[in-house]
Design a protein around this motif. Sequence first.
Motif, short mmCIF file in Angstrom:
data_model
loop_
_atom_site.label_atom_id
_atom_site.label_comp_id
_atom_site.label_asym_id
_atom_site.label_seq_id
_atom_site.Cartn_x
_atom_site.Cartn_y
_atom_site.Cartn_z
N TYR A 65 40.59 32.81 47.81
CA TYR A 65 40.82 34.25 47.79
C TYR A 65 42.31 34.55 47.92
O TYR A 65 42.87 35.34 47.15
CB TYR A 65 40.03 34.91 48.93
N CYS A 90 44.76 26.65 45.94
CA CYS A 90 43.39 26.96 45.48
C CYS A 90 42.38 26.21 46.33
O CYS A 90 41.30 26.72 46.63
CB CYS A 90 43.21 26.59 44.02
N LEU A 147 41.03 42.42 42.35
CA LEU A 147 40.18 41.40 42.96
C LEU A 147 38.72 41.85 42.99
O LEU A 147 37.83 41.03 43.22
CB LEU A 147 40.66 41.08 44.38
N ARG A 191 44.14 34.00 44.78
CA ARG A 191 44.05 35.13 43.85
C ARG A 191 44.96 36.27 44.31
O ARG A 191 45.58 36.95 43.49
CB ARG A 191 42.61 35.61 43.74
N ASP A 242 46.17 32.03 39.04
CA ASP A 242 44.97 32.08 38.21
C ASP A 242 44.08 30.89 38.59
O ASP A 242 44.29 29.76 38.15
CB ASP A 242 45.36 32.02 36.73
#
Lengths: 326, 223, 286
Positions: free
Chosen positions: C172, C167, B52, C175, C180
């Motif tokens: 964050y 999303c 990240l 992810r 993706d």
Amino acid sequence: MKYLLLAVVVVTLALPPLLPEKQLAVYILLGLAATVTAGVSLLMGYAGQVSLGQAAFYAIGAYAAGLLSVHGVPSLIGLLLAPVIAAVAAVLLGAPLLRLRGHHLAFATLAVQLILLSLLGQGTWAGGAIGLQGIPRLSGLKDDIGYAYVVWAVLAIVLLISRNVVASRAGRALRAAATSETAAAASGVPVGGYRLAVFALSAAFAGLAGGVYAFYLGYLAPGSFPVLLSIEFVVMAVVGGLGTIAGPVVGAAVIVLLVQFLNELGTQPGMPSYAPSVLSYAVYALLLIVAVRYMPKGIVPTARRLASRSSRAAASPSAELLEERA
Amino acid sequence: MTLVDVSSLTVRYSGATALDGVSLSLDKSEMVALIGANGAGKSTLVKALSGLVKADAGRVTVDGRLAQVPEGREVFADLSVDDNLRLGGWRNGRRGRDTSAIYDLLPALGPLRRRDAGTLSGGQQQMVAIGRALMARPDVLVIDELSLGLAPLVVQSLVDHLRTLHRERGLALLLIEQNARLALSLCSRAYVMEAGRIVLVGDAAVLASDERVTAAYLGGHYE
Amino acid sequence: MSDFLGYVLTGLGIGAGFALVGSGLVAIYRVTGVVNFAQGAFAVIAAMLTSSLLTAGLPHVLSESLAVVVAAVVGVLVGVVAIGKPGTDPGTSLIVTLGLGVFAYAVEIVLWGDQPRSFPGLSGVATIGGARIQAHYLLIIAVTVPVFAALALFFTRTDLGKALSACASNKYAARVVGIDVRRMGLLAFALGGALGGLAGVLTTPVQQVTFDSDVTLIVNGFAAAVLGGLTRPAVALAGGLLLGVTQTLIAGYGGGAYQLEVALLLMLTVMIVQAARTGPVREAAR
Ligand SMILES: Nc1ncnc2c1ncn2[C@@H]1O[C@H](COP(=O)(O)OP(=O)(O)OP(=O)(O)O)[C@@H](O)[C@H]1O
Ligand SMILES: [Mg+2]
């Protein structure tokens, strides 16, 4: 820097009598576009807002000047009132609209322009869709060379005002507000008031340019102020460099000249009839995308950075100051 | 067998160096604690492990599946608890998204499964974050602040669960924890970080009695 | 009375078009934070393409479907340019999509010229409760309603839809769990392209398109979506229908020239009221 400025002043002043009629028209329209773009650049660079309706204030100025003079008001007074009326309209509209930010404001300004265009198109008082005809020329100005100098003076005044605004307390406060509005508001800066003032000022610039435009062409129609025109001003501002003094001029020059050149190219024999419009749309689009992608600060700041990198000497105090203002 | 191998890792945030040549490794089924003061760079290391943040220098290799409980929970606030958990199994394909095992593990979540995660209490959200990470069926679980906002009893039961997972499934654990005593008692090995560097590494029991550690992280003066 | 019913039904048909454009905006905005200014272009491209395919002899439904698929692909292309570069902020992306919208003009004129185009839709006139309306309006409604239902199911029932919502909810965290985010953004653009394209192919038989019809479409679509803060497709549907009905009623009862103004004023009022309620509307979260 000083010499460059002097050279630009001398050349642009010397140019009008030397230009053939067609190029003179380009000179005038370029100057007007730069004048409006100066306001857009202030608005985007300092108040951090995208206006997709700046052509509305251009139209307001033009119609104000046109209507006043058609109804017998001396043309000079009409010209002086054009920016005032545009600014008043901006204050009235801005009071509610400037509560909005980002894409909301972008759409709101776009909506304002669409409403204005529709009203102008339907209002018989404004000549309707056919347009307003028979606007007299500015008193004392018989030929286009005169208009070229009027435009020059208008642009010079607008740039001087921009420069002073940028250097003023309000300018600095707005720049701070663009980074953190809450922080600026917390430290007692009247962000809202300043923002409205910049909005009104940018409208006044557009209105003044519109006034000149009305007298220069002698004819106005809603179709002369399409939404695309507003977008063009944004493109010019972004390409030239937001919040800089020279940016609007450079942006307008690059785009107007390029579009002019492509127009010539597009009207060559053998080209399809749609070529000029296709080429100019493509150029606006690609320049805008390339500019925000690869040169997000615009031509002027980028060129300045490159110049100061290649010659350390350029980091003189004045250059630094300008850089900072940019 | 090494599952996680970090060597000479450097990460900078727009100039400021958060990690400065950090090396760390984690073997299969190993439980390792990472302790350090606020701002030492622990969370940055966690982010680097999951890709990240980008490494400015050095290397991170992870052999196997790594899941993390990020700092500050980071649940999907307007998705239901169950959807939060399901998305934890995103990498595992359709069949990997059965959430029932998590409710067995964290029974407190059962009655909350239809609630939006954003409406839960802090501790409940932490459970969601842990459950979500477990959904990935990780070989290594990285937990950035386990006990954050949780009642001691809940922490205790989570620690027990982690022990069980460790024992039964060979789960490896990298635990970041402000309660150093807890971390050192659960883990077999520990790293101590200061200002972006590893300053101490060793057996957890040994470190727990190390003067420098007790003074700085275990409130040694008061013992 | 039957006049009224006729206006309402026609309005629902027109409003469904706005709702589709608006929900395309919403699909993209939720996931990427980008207000896609090129949204109207999807509709124009799909409509123009359908007219070409029909002229080339392809049957209805197939032509329209192909056009919607192409619009989805165009959506992905727009997405690649708008969000392809990591770390682009939504404000920049808005300007990029503005540029892409203008670029679409160039492409559309080259391919289809600058004259208005249309193609026949469902012909005939239907009589409902004494009201006579063009049957095509009913077709628009009949397609739009299931599309919205499917959209709702997609977002709430499928893992892919949930990942898109994830999303939108917390990039964050998305992810962190291995979604993706960029790919999801492109998927959202594809969805937005398809919805915009669908709006185009459905409404063109009753409302011809020109290359620059996109401005009206996007403004109406935005007006429909802004009611739900640009994040709720269901509200975009309600907003679009409301907008369509209001416009036809105004047109029907004599204010024909002012229907766009009313829609725009409605949108401005909604935004200003929202801003007054929540403080200055904040930019989308990054
Ligand atoms: N996004 C960021 N941008 C800039 N600097 C950052 C960012 N994130 C962290 N830092 C800085 O990097 C350093 C390490 O931060 P990190 O979050 O890794 O610390 P930590 O050990 O997890 O602290 P804590 O125990 O408080 O959670 C700190 O100095 C912090 O200020
Ligand atoms: Mg941390």
